[in-house]
Scaffold this active site. Sequence first.
Site, short mmCIF file in Angstrom:
data_model
loop_
_atom_site.label_atom_id
_atom_site.label_comp_id
_atom_site.label_asym_id
_atom_site.label_seq_id
_atom_site.Cartn_x
_atom_site.Cartn_y
_atom_site.Cartn_z
CD1 TRP A 574 31.61 36.26 35.37
CD2 TRP A 574 33.86 36.63 35.64
NE1 TRP A 574 31.97 37.05 34.58
CE2 TRP A 574 33.46 37.47 34.53
CE3 TRP A 574 35.27 37.09 35.85
CZ2 TRP A 574 34.13 37.96 33.40
CZ3 TRP A 574 36.17 37.66 35.14
CH2 TRP A 574 35.38 38.32 33.95
CG HIS A 705 40.23 37.54 23.82
ND1 HIS A 705 39.69 38.53 23.92
CD2 HIS A 705 39.67 36.89 25.19
CE1 HIS A 705 38.92 39.07 24.96
NE2 HIS A 705 39.21 37.82 25.73
N1 GLN Z 1 43.13 42.35 36.40
C1 GLN Z 1 42.57 41.14 35.39
C2 GLN Z 1 43.84 40.91 34.53
O1 GLN Z 1 44.46 41.57 34.13
C3 GLN Z 1 41.39 41.59 34.74
C4 GLN Z 1 40.83 40.57 34.00
C5 GLN Z 1 39.65 40.88 33.41
O2 GLN Z 1 39.15 41.72 33.09
N2 GLN Z 1 39.03 39.62 32.83
O3 GLN Z 1 43.64 39.44 34.35
#
Ligand code: GLN
Length: 765
Positions: A574, A705
């Site tokens: 990322w 989401h």
């Molecule tokens: N620890 C992160 C959160 O809870 C994990 C996010 C993810 O896996 N994209 O936001």
Amino acid sequence: MVQSSVLGFPRIGAQRELKKTTEAYWQGKVSVEELFKVGKELRAHNWKLQKEAGVDIIASNDFSFYDQVLDLEVLFNVIPDRYTKYDLQPIDVLFAMGRGLQRKATETAKAVDVTALEMVKWFDSNYHYVRPTFSNSTEFKLNGQKPVDEYLEAKELGIETRPVLVGPVSFLHLGKADKDSLDLEPISLLEKILPVYAEILKKLADAGAKTVQIDEPVLVLDLPANVQAAFKTAYEYLSKQEGLPAITVASYFGTVVPNLDAIKGLPVAGFHIDVVRAPEQLEAVADALTPEQTLSVGVIDGRNIWKADFAKASELVKKAVEKLGADRVITATSSSLLHTPVDLNNESKLSEEIKDFFSFATQKLGEVVTVAKNVSGEDVSAALEANAASVKARSTSSITNDETVQKRVAAIDDAQGRRASPFTERIKEQEKVFNLPLFPTTTIGSFPQTKDIRINRNKFTKGTISKEEYEKFIESEIEKVVRFQEEIGLDVLVHGEPERNDMVQYFGEQLKGFAFTQNGWVQSYGSRYVRPPIIVGDVSRPAPMSVKESVYAQSITTKPMKGMLTGPVTILRWSFPRVDASQKTQALQLGLALRDEVNDLEAAGIKVIQVDEPALREGLPLREGEERQDYYKWAAESFRIATAGVKNATQIHSHFCYSDLDPNHIKALDADVVSIEFSKKDDPNYIREFSDYPNHAGLGLFDIHSPRIPSKEEFIQKIATILEVYPVEKFWVNPDCGLKTRGWEETRASLTNMVEAAKYYREKY
Ligand code: GLN
Ligand code: ZN
């Protein structure tokens, strides 16, 4: 003359205009007319920018309010029935498919409650597309004519464009069968979908489009024979239709060579290939063309931010010119520029030295044009010289090289990547410490990032509140989240991550070897954008990054508090990675930096440490073979380097988004507990694959989401389905992912229902 071509431009706007309007629209704060107006302005701006830069072939229909694949689903009526029964406006159907919709009944409209479609990573990028979901009752037909409208819009501005569409083979193959039609193989719908492709292409031709770009990125995957064969069926069919535009079939993110037989001799005008990622395919593809076909050579990286090396890029294009002649060759971006930030000129905080390493979407326009001119024999010597100087400066810069780090990586040994005892022994020690009930409940880490949090962070960045004030504020946020979790009865708590703007950027900012931007946003999905840090040199951790917040959170509760880190592969994936060091080297450097952090957390009294690897799956090389086998090894190794330095009694958690993960790969990480995004999978075979996973696992029980709130009964039902194949003793109860994009109201309700469902099962077992 070699023409220049850009396969697509970021649609989000340099100031994230698209996000702002879309979210305002969702909140009912702006009208649909306003939303459309902003879309139109963004398109016009992007086309003009490209025109002014001198780009010859400019894409249209690269714009989308959510996702270009979803647009096509709506255009072709691939809309499951559950979205059409509410009389929603077309744009709201699209958003409902993308993000789900739950709306109370009003006097004029009935209540709406529908989950989102599955969202999956676009190849190995961090962009997500909404997966086309086909059913036996899918009836292909045109809903509107977005590509035509946008083509005409550009034309009105005096700009001739090449409309882009995802091609029929990719559209079907990237899709899946809906729950009601599980035996349906999407590619079998080819003959049914081709007429609507022909219809929209005909409309484009009638509107004046001479050429179209048809994206068939599945060409870089390992394809089953029936999918390979589909190319011939599809493109022969289209070539037989009267009066369609000339078709360029575009692939990116890899090589098409293993599928060359499938596209050799196809009756299309030309192909586009990505020679940034797979330069070795150039010759084979050029040799396979028929005498009239053109080749668009993607030499300007659509996935990264490094300034192109003009000499190298020109050499590749020239190779094609020698074989095919200048008129049959096009200099292009490797893929759409969607995956790069909009404009380097919006960065005022980068040092001049570092800034000179980079090129964002806007700068890449100039690069494509310059390389095209250069190979066409125009005099661009000043640009070439300046480029050569900056390419050289970067390779020798002290920003790039850190000898201490390089030595530490060279000294890595096996023991560093191995826990003291195997899981079966570790878990016994851990059970003594934690004494958790059956169906232990936890969350993935983040809690809602409220407006208040963002405002305070902004104030702190701008210096209008002091460090002390900001830290006090963060502590109060942590306390809120801790109390809430205690109140509803969660077992393993988190601090909520209020101090983090983003799970990668937050760490990138504290690691040496990283640069970060102020405005370098890239679309991840829908209105969610990320601002990837840039790995500019060898990586190390100068000081603890997360210990203070975790220690504070643990100090105010007697329940176990998870320390929360982002794993090496995810930080690498990322970020914009280096291209002058291997992925493996970068991952190991990150693994060592995180090892220091994990050990510090443990020393500070944190007994559960979660190292998230949501990007583990997307890092998987797209094709089977040696590269993929290597990836399995170094990805797991870098995770274990980060986590294996702790005592047996310290519990290591990990988390993965977007399933389709190979349980063996997860196993190789040797985390004690894993949580996996699962709620949209609905596939018992997938659970079955996990039932042999030796350590503990929580399969995500609800989609984070979407703002939708599942009821207690829904959770009970979901757990029941999983329990049919998954053992009770290893069962953790958790959501799909972090809750940072959610509001408090739905978070409170969803988690309460989830915990209630866990309690229900505790009584049963
Ligand atoms: N620890 C992160 C959160 O809870 C994990 C996010 C993810 O896996 N994209 O936001
Ligand atoms: Zn996740």
